[in-house]
Design a protein around this motif. Structure first.
Motif, mmCIF file in Angstrom:
data_model
loop_
_atom_site.group_PDB
_atom_site.id
_atom_site.type_symbol
_atom_site.label_atom_id
_atom_site.label_comp_id
_atom_site.label_asym_id
_atom_site.label_seq_id
_atom_site.Cartn_x
_atom_site.Cartn_y
_atom_site.Cartn_z
ATOM 1 N N ARG A 109 -2.885 -15.874 69.441
ATOM 2 C CA ARG A 109 -3.947 -16.509 70.349
ATOM 3 C C ARG A 109 -5.094 -15.849 70.458
ATOM 4 O O ARG A 109 -6.242 -16.249 70.070
ATOM 5 C CB ARG A 109 -3.244 -17.010 71.747
ATOM 6 N N VAL A 110 -5.037 -14.527 70.649
ATOM 7 C CA VAL A 110 -6.137 -13.864 70.789
ATOM 8 C C VAL A 110 -6.979 -13.305 69.507
ATOM 9 O O VAL A 110 -8.198 -13.553 69.383
ATOM 10 C CB VAL A 110 -5.721 -12.260 71.570
ATOM 11 N N PHE A 111 -6.188 -13.385 68.397
ATOM 12 C CA PHE A 111 -6.633 -13.539 66.993
ATOM 13 C C PHE A 111 -7.180 -14.538 66.757
ATOM 14 O O PHE A 111 -8.428 -14.408 66.419
ATOM 15 C CB PHE A 111 -5.304 -13.062 65.975
ATOM 16 N N ARG A 112 -6.806 -15.661 66.892
ATOM 17 C CA ARG A 112 -7.453 -17.111 66.720
ATOM 18 C C ARG A 112 -8.805 -17.095 67.397
ATOM 19 O O ARG A 112 -10.034 -17.642 66.867
ATOM 20 C CB ARG A 112 -6.412 -18.049 66.952
ATOM 21 N N GLU A 113 -8.691 -17.014 68.577
ATOM 22 C CA GLU A 113 -10.002 -16.767 69.574
ATOM 23 C C GLU A 113 -11.015 -16.018 69.035
ATOM 24 O O GLU A 113 -12.334 -16.517 69.147
ATOM 25 C CB GLU A 113 -9.525 -16.572 71.164
ATOM 26 N N GLN A 114 -10.929 -14.894 68.469
ATOM 27 C CA GLN A 114 -11.761 -13.947 68.254
ATOM 28 C C GLN A 114 -12.474 -14.426 66.516
ATOM 29 O O GLN A 114 -13.484 -14.037 66.297
ATOM 30 C CB GLN A 114 -11.184 -12.570 68.128
ATOM 31 N N ILE A 115 -11.574 -15.030 65.851
ATOM 32 C CA ILE A 115 -12.086 -15.458 64.628
ATOM 33 C C ILE A 115 -13.006 -16.657 64.925
ATOM 34 O O ILE A 115 -14.127 -16.838 64.378
ATOM 35 C CB ILE A 115 -10.863 -16.142 63.504
ATOM 36 N N ARG A 116 -12.775 -17.424 65.702
ATOM 37 C CA ARG A 116 -13.571 -18.386 66.025
ATOM 38 C C ARG A 116 -14.867 -17.925 66.860
ATOM 39 O O ARG A 116 -15.947 -18.549 66.707
ATOM 40 C CB ARG A 116 -12.841 -19.437 67.137
ATOM 41 N N LEU A 117 -14.923 -16.923 67.445
ATOM 42 C CA LEU A 117 -15.946 -16.228 68.141
ATOM 43 C C LEU A 117 -16.946 -15.641 67.045
ATOM 44 O O LEU A 117 -18.083 -16.132 66.999
ATOM 45 C CB LEU A 117 -15.639 -15.381 68.981
ATOM 46 N N ALA A 118 -16.384 -15.097 65.985
ATOM 47 C CA ALA A 118 -17.095 -14.500 64.844
ATOM 48 C C ALA A 118 -17.782 -15.491 64.091
ATOM 49 O O ALA A 118 -18.810 -15.625 63.709
ATOM 50 C CB ALA A 118 -15.986 -13.832 64.094
ATOM 51 N N ARG A 119 -17.103 -16.821 63.963
ATOM 52 C CA ARG A 119 -17.930 -17.734 63.319
ATOM 53 C C ARG A 119 -18.898 -18.482 64.035
ATOM 54 O O ARG A 119 -19.958 -18.792 63.506
ATOM 55 C CB ARG A 119 -16.792 -18.880 62.874
ATOM 56 N N LYS A 120 -18.816 -18.332 65.491
ATOM 57 C CA LYS A 120 -19.712 -18.905 66.406
ATOM 58 C C LYS A 120 -20.977 -18.020 66.240
ATOM 59 O O LYS A 120 -21.918 -18.458 66.389
ATOM 60 C CB LYS A 120 -19.287 -19.019 67.654
ATOM 61 N N VAL A 121 -20.865 -16.659 66.131
ATOM 62 C CA VAL A 121 -21.824 -15.676 66.469
ATOM 63 C C VAL A 121 -22.428 -15.361 65.224
ATOM 64 O O VAL A 121 -23.362 -14.703 64.952
ATOM 65 C CB VAL A 121 -21.612 -14.420 67.348
ATOM 66 N N GLY A 122 -21.613 -15.573 64.021
ATOM 67 C CA GLY A 122 -21.999 -15.422 62.545
ATOM 68 C C GLY A 122 -21.725 -13.816 62.197
ATOM 69 O O GLY A 122 -22.699 -13.255 61.347
ATOM 70 N N LEU A 123 -20.736 -13.420 62.624
ATOM 71 C CA LEU A 123 -20.542 -11.979 62.236
ATOM 72 C C LEU A 123 -19.154 -11.856 61.463
ATOM 73 O O LEU A 123 -18.282 -12.478 61.771
ATOM 74 C CB LEU A 123 -20.333 -10.878 63.381
#
Length: 255
Positions: A109-123
């Motif tokens: 769950r935490v892994f998925r959330e952070q991938i989505r965050l990376a896509r959101k912030v473009g990093l």
């Protein structure tokens, strides 16, 4: 022109000689360092270190071993920190099935959330993968991680796994273990990775390369990893340093 793309210079193992360790890295030819944030305790000190040195950058992310400790609001905290000018990636994130501190479902769950965050912030993202090749690849695919790409930190998988990662816009990074005499598979994979997808690291203070295995690792030893990579690829140390540093600059947007 060497770049250490993964180190933990803010770890307590460097409390007695951090300044000296950084100086030794410079003397070994290291011109850029990416220090890794891993949890609530270590992210602030990693950012502070990057603010202190113009050639040190940082990442922000939640290590899978500590996934159980991630509280409501921490994802928003990471998002806010990602705006810092010295933050160049989200990581290290991923899955670790070797240690059992955090249940697999929580890690995922935490892994998925952070991938989505990376896509959101473009990093880009920095991936930690231990004994979890299948699930890491599956989640990267399902969460469309290819949109941001990143780095498979201290890669230990097969060439088939490496190819799948490269196809998803990831770089393959090698550290101290590739220098070990019995490291047959890492050497074979390093020999085949396209040069524009190759990166070097130390993961210091861990995973110390030969001939210092068993002692504390440090960023200066990325030169030993580079020498091994140069030997495997039939290139000079200077050529390997130039290629891998160019890759790091392009991936992380370094100066």
């Amino acid at each position: 022109m060497l770049t250490d793309t993964h180190t933990h210079l803010n770890a307590e193992q460097f409390d007695e000689d951090r300044t000296e360790a950084i100086k030794r890295a410079q003397e070994a030819g290291v011109t850029r360092i990416v220090n890794i944030g891993i949890n609530r305790e270590y992210i602030p000190s990693s950012i502070a270190l990057a603010e202190q040195y113009d050639f040190i950058y940082t990442t922000v992310g939640w290590h899978p071993v500590d996934a159980i400790d991630m509280m409501p609001g921490d994802l928003e905290w990471l998002e806010e920190l990602s705006k810092h000018e010295k933050v160049v990636a989200i990581g290290e994130i991923g899955l670790d099935y070797h240690w059992d501190k955090s249940p697999k479902d929580v890690q995922q769950r935490v892994f998925r959330e952070q991938i989505r965050l990376a896509r959101k912030v473009g990093l880009p993202i920095v991936i930690h993968n231990r004994d979890a090749h299948h699930d890491v690849l599956q989640i990267l695919k399902e969460e469309k991680a290819a949109e941001v790409g990143g780095i498979m930190h201290c890669f230990s998988g097969s060439w088939e796994t490496a190819k799948q990662c490269i196809d998803m816009n990831f770089h393959i990074s090698f550290g101290g273990p590739v220098t070990f005499k019995n490291a047959k598979q890492p050497k074979e994979v390093l020999a085949q990775v396209p040069l524009d997808r190759l990166l070097l690291e130390t993961d210091s203070p861990y995973l110390t390369p030969h001939p210092y295995r068993g002692k504390r690792n440090e960023t200066a030893y990325v030169r030993l990893v580079a020498e091994t990579a140069a030997e495997i690829r039939g290139m000079s140390l200077e050529e390997i340093a130039e290629v891998t540093t160019a890759n790091a600059i392009r991936l992380f947007g370094l100066k």
